[in-house]
Design an enzyme around this catalytic site. Structure first.
Site, short mmCIF file in Angstrom:
data_model
loop_
_atom_site.label_atom_id
_atom_site.label_comp_id
_atom_site.label_asym_id
_atom_site.label_seq_id
_atom_site.Cartn_x
_atom_site.Cartn_y
_atom_site.Cartn_z
N ASP A 138 2.90 7.26 -3.13
CA ASP A 138 1.58 7.13 -2.53
C ASP A 138 1.57 7.42 -1.03
O ASP A 138 0.52 7.31 -0.39
CB ASP A 138 1.03 5.72 -2.76
CG ASP A 138 0.79 5.42 -4.24
OD1 ASP A 138 0.56 6.38 -5.00
OD2 ASP A 138 0.85 4.24 -4.62
N ASP A 151 2.61 9.96 2.22
CA ASP A 151 3.01 11.28 2.71
C ASP A 151 3.58 11.23 4.12
O ASP A 151 4.53 11.93 4.45
CB ASP A 151 1.80 12.24 2.73
CG ASP A 151 1.22 12.48 1.36
OD1 ASP A 151 1.99 12.51 0.38
OD2 ASP A 151 -0.02 12.61 1.26
N LYS A 172 -1.54 1.98 21.95
CA LYS A 172 -1.71 1.83 20.51
C LYS A 172 -2.56 0.61 20.15
O LYS A 172 -3.14 0.55 19.06
CB LYS A 172 -0.35 1.73 19.81
CG LYS A 172 0.45 3.02 19.84
CD LYS A 172 1.68 2.96 18.94
CE LYS A 172 2.68 1.97 19.43
NZ LYS A 172 3.91 1.93 18.58
N ASP A 197 6.55 -3.49 15.43
CA ASP A 197 6.89 -4.91 15.61
C ASP A 197 5.78 -5.69 16.30
O ASP A 197 5.87 -6.90 16.44
CB ASP A 197 8.17 -5.04 16.44
CG ASP A 197 7.99 -4.55 17.87
OD1 ASP A 197 8.17 -5.36 18.80
OD2 ASP A 197 7.66 -3.37 18.06
#
Length: 217
Positions: free
Chosen positions: A6, A8, A146, A171
């Protein structure tokens, strides 16, 4: 835990995920305050207090990760100081085996990091992990950390991926929350990013300590 049919694309954090976070923990909490105190001629406890307040105020922002920003802010060559403890840079257990396993499975493996390009380049020189990767993106290229909701659509536009068929390993739970809010389907958190730190209880995301928990390596 994962059905690899499932998935990629695998998006991978660097510090605390592929590399031992101890290097960065030691630098920011121990080495930098000590060198700052030496250069300024002030007591270590004062240096720790001053630096701790400034760093905490920027947590989660792009500046928090930017060596150039801290060089300007502290009037020090932080990138040069960052290299003084390079002997502590190390891979987390099973990193190379895991990356090799992703290649055998024909999965696209992308490093997606908040690390400043100077620090990133230094770590790649020492570890050579880029030879296992299909690409590298730093948040500094996209002008968002991020942790930011703006980062994820910018990343998708930059490299192209299907969120429904993507695994992201990090993390940092704040980063994982941003990725989940964007719609990344498969998320994993690292329980012990710092080899000299505690094993953490992670409740909001599936979590692993070693990569053989998700892949036979």
């Amino acid at each position: 835990m994962l059905d690899w049919h499932d998935i990629d694309t695998v998006l991978l954090d660097m510090d605390g995920t592929l590399l031992d976070l101890h290097y960065d923990t030691h630098f920011w909490l121990t080495h930098l305050p000590r060198r700052y105190a030496e250069i300024r001629g002030i007591p270590l406890d004062r240096a720790q207090t001053e630096l701790g307040a400034q760093i905490a105020a920027r947590r989660g922002t792009l500046e928090w990760y930017c060596l150039n920003f801290w060089s300007r802010e502290l009037e020090l060559d932080v990138a040069a100081l960052y290299r003084e403890t390079a002997d502590r840079i190390a891979l987390r257990p099973q990193t190379e085996e895991f990356l090799g396993g992703l290649r055998k499975l024909n999965k696209r493996a992308m490093l997606v990091t908040n690390a400043h390009p100077d620090g990133l380049g230094h770590k790649l020189e020492i570890t050579g992990i880029d030879r296992w990767l299909d690409g590298i993106v730093t948040s500094h290229e996209l002008n968002h950390a991020k942790e930011s909701a703006h980062f994820w659509p910018a990343l998708r536009e930059h490299i192209g991926f299907d969120p429904a068929r993507t695994l992201f390993v990090d993390d940092n739970e704040s980063v994982l929350t941003a990725a989940r809010d964007y719609g990344i389907a498969y998320l994993l958190c690292i329980r012990q990013p710092d080899s000299r730190g505690p094993m953490r209880d992670i409740t909001d995301f599936p979590a692993i300590h070693r990569f053989d928990e998700i892949m036979a390596i």
